[in-house]
Design a protein around this motif. Structure first.
Motif, PDB file in Angstrom:
ATOM      1  N   PHE A 164      -8.281  15.982  14.347  1.00  0.00           N
ATOM      2  CA  PHE A 164      -7.621  15.832  13.048  1.00  0.00           C
ATOM      3  C   PHE A 164      -8.390  14.796  12.247  1.00  0.00           C
ATOM      4  O   PHE A 164      -8.800  13.769  12.782  1.00  0.00           O
ATOM      5  N   ASP A 165      -8.591  15.071  10.972  1.00  0.00           N
ATOM      6  CA  ASP A 165      -9.248  14.117  10.085  1.00  0.00           C
ATOM      7  C   ASP A 165      -8.511  14.157   8.753  1.00  0.00           C
ATOM      8  O   ASP A 165      -8.674  15.101   7.980  1.00  0.00           O
ATOM      9  N   GLY A 166      -7.659  13.167   8.518  1.00  0.00           N
ATOM     10  CA  GLY A 166      -6.824  13.175   7.322  1.00  0.00           C
ATOM     11  C   GLY A 166      -6.966  11.913   6.498  1.00  0.00           C
ATOM     12  O   GLY A 166      -7.228  10.835   7.026  1.00  0.00           O
ATOM     13  N   ILE A 167      -6.787  12.083   5.200  1.00  0.00           N
ATOM     14  CA  ILE A 167      -6.807  10.958   4.267  1.00  0.00           C
ATOM     15  C   ILE A 167      -5.383  10.758   3.754  1.00  0.00           C
ATOM     16  O   ILE A 167      -4.777  11.675   3.202  1.00  0.00           O
ATOM     17  N   TYR A 168      -4.864   9.568   3.974  1.00  0.00           N
ATOM     18  CA  TYR A 168      -3.514   9.194   3.528  1.00  0.00           C
ATOM     19  C   TYR A 168      -3.634   8.552   2.153  1.00  0.00           C
ATOM     20  O   TYR A 168      -4.351   7.572   1.985  1.00  0.00           O
ATOM     21  N   ARG A 169      -2.896   9.108   1.190  1.00  0.00           N
ATOM     22  CA  ARG A 169      -2.800   8.507  -0.136  1.00  0.00           C
ATOM     23  C   ARG A 169      -1.332   8.298  -0.453  1.00  0.00           C
ATOM     24  O   ARG A 169      -0.505   9.171  -0.143  1.00  0.00           O
ATOM     25  N   LYS A 170      -1.011   7.180  -1.074  1.00  0.00           N
ATOM     26  CA  LYS A 170       0.388   6.858  -1.377  1.00  0.00           C
ATOM     27  C   LYS A 170       1.020   7.979  -2.194  1.00  0.00           C
ATOM     28  O   LYS A 170       0.432   8.474  -3.152  1.00  0.00           O
ATOM     29  N   ALA A 171       2.209   8.406  -1.770  1.00  0.00           N
ATOM     30  CA  ALA A 171       2.980   9.408  -2.507  1.00  0.00           C
ATOM     31  C   ALA A 171       3.587   8.712  -3.715  1.00  0.00           C
ATOM     32  O   ALA A 171       3.957   7.549  -3.635  1.00  0.00           O
ATOM     33  N   GLY A 172       3.684   9.412  -4.790  1.00  0.00           N
ATOM     34  CA  GLY A 172       4.255   8.695  -5.896  1.00  0.00           C
ATOM     35  C   GLY A 172       4.501   9.504  -7.054  1.00  0.00           C
ATOM     36  O   GLY A 172       5.088   9.473  -7.973  1.00  0.00           O
TER      37      GLY A 172
END
Length: 172
Positions: A164-172
């Motif tokens: 798995f290779d994921g980029i977390y970005r703040k939900a908003g």
């Protein structure tokens, strides 16, 4: 009238019980006060998780629970599947610990710590066929986002493949 002398003998066992019951609380607060217990705080938040190409993979909420001593993760994939992890700094052993479970019945137990600004946790997992699989997950914060790179090795760490290779970005 209140006595200002020594505590009567009949009250001493009660005081012992009261003070003894407060010791675990004081010990837990002392362990959580260790600065190392804050090393994974960069992962706390509500996140949209995407592939490197921008495809939305899921949503993740990571929150501090249990008096701020534990990070709890709540994962929901866009194609189904849910999971949760508990993450805690074990001050006695000076190591981070994660236990992950999900809607497929998977269990993943990882340990490690902060290395060069990234949280790196790894652990061995026994597969259904009895073979051992080594897992390593690295979380790297950068510019308000977090990259989670999960790798596995079936040859004891000689070679690795991305799970798995994921980029977390703040939900908003």
């Amino acid at each position: 009238m209140l006595s200002r002398g020594p505590i009567p003998m009949r009250f001493r066992p009660l005081l012992f019980v009261v003070f003894a019951s407060l010791l675990p609380l004081a010990s837990a607060q002392a362990a959580c006060a260790d600065l190392a217990s804050k090393q994974f705080d960069f992962w706390v938040g509500d996140w949209n998780v995407s592939s490197a190409g921008g495809e939305l993979l899921g949503r993740n909420r990571v929150e501090k629970v249990y008096e701020g001593c534990v990070l709890q993760e709540h994962w929901t994939g866009v194609k189904g599947g849910t999971g949760s992890s508990f993450n805690v700094y074990d001050a006695a052993r000076k190591v981070w610990h994660q236990t992950w479970v999900d809607s497929t019945g998977s269990l993943l137990v990882l340990e490690g710590g902060l290395r060069e600004g990234s949280m790196v946790l790894s652990g061995e997992q026994v597969q259904a066929d009895g073979k051992k699989l080594l897992n390593r997950i690295t979380w790297t914060p950068k510019d308000g986002a977090v990259r989670q790179h999960w790798e596995s090795s079936s040859d004891g760490g000689k070679t690795w493949k991305t799970v798995f290779d994921g980029i977390y970005r703040k939900a908003g």
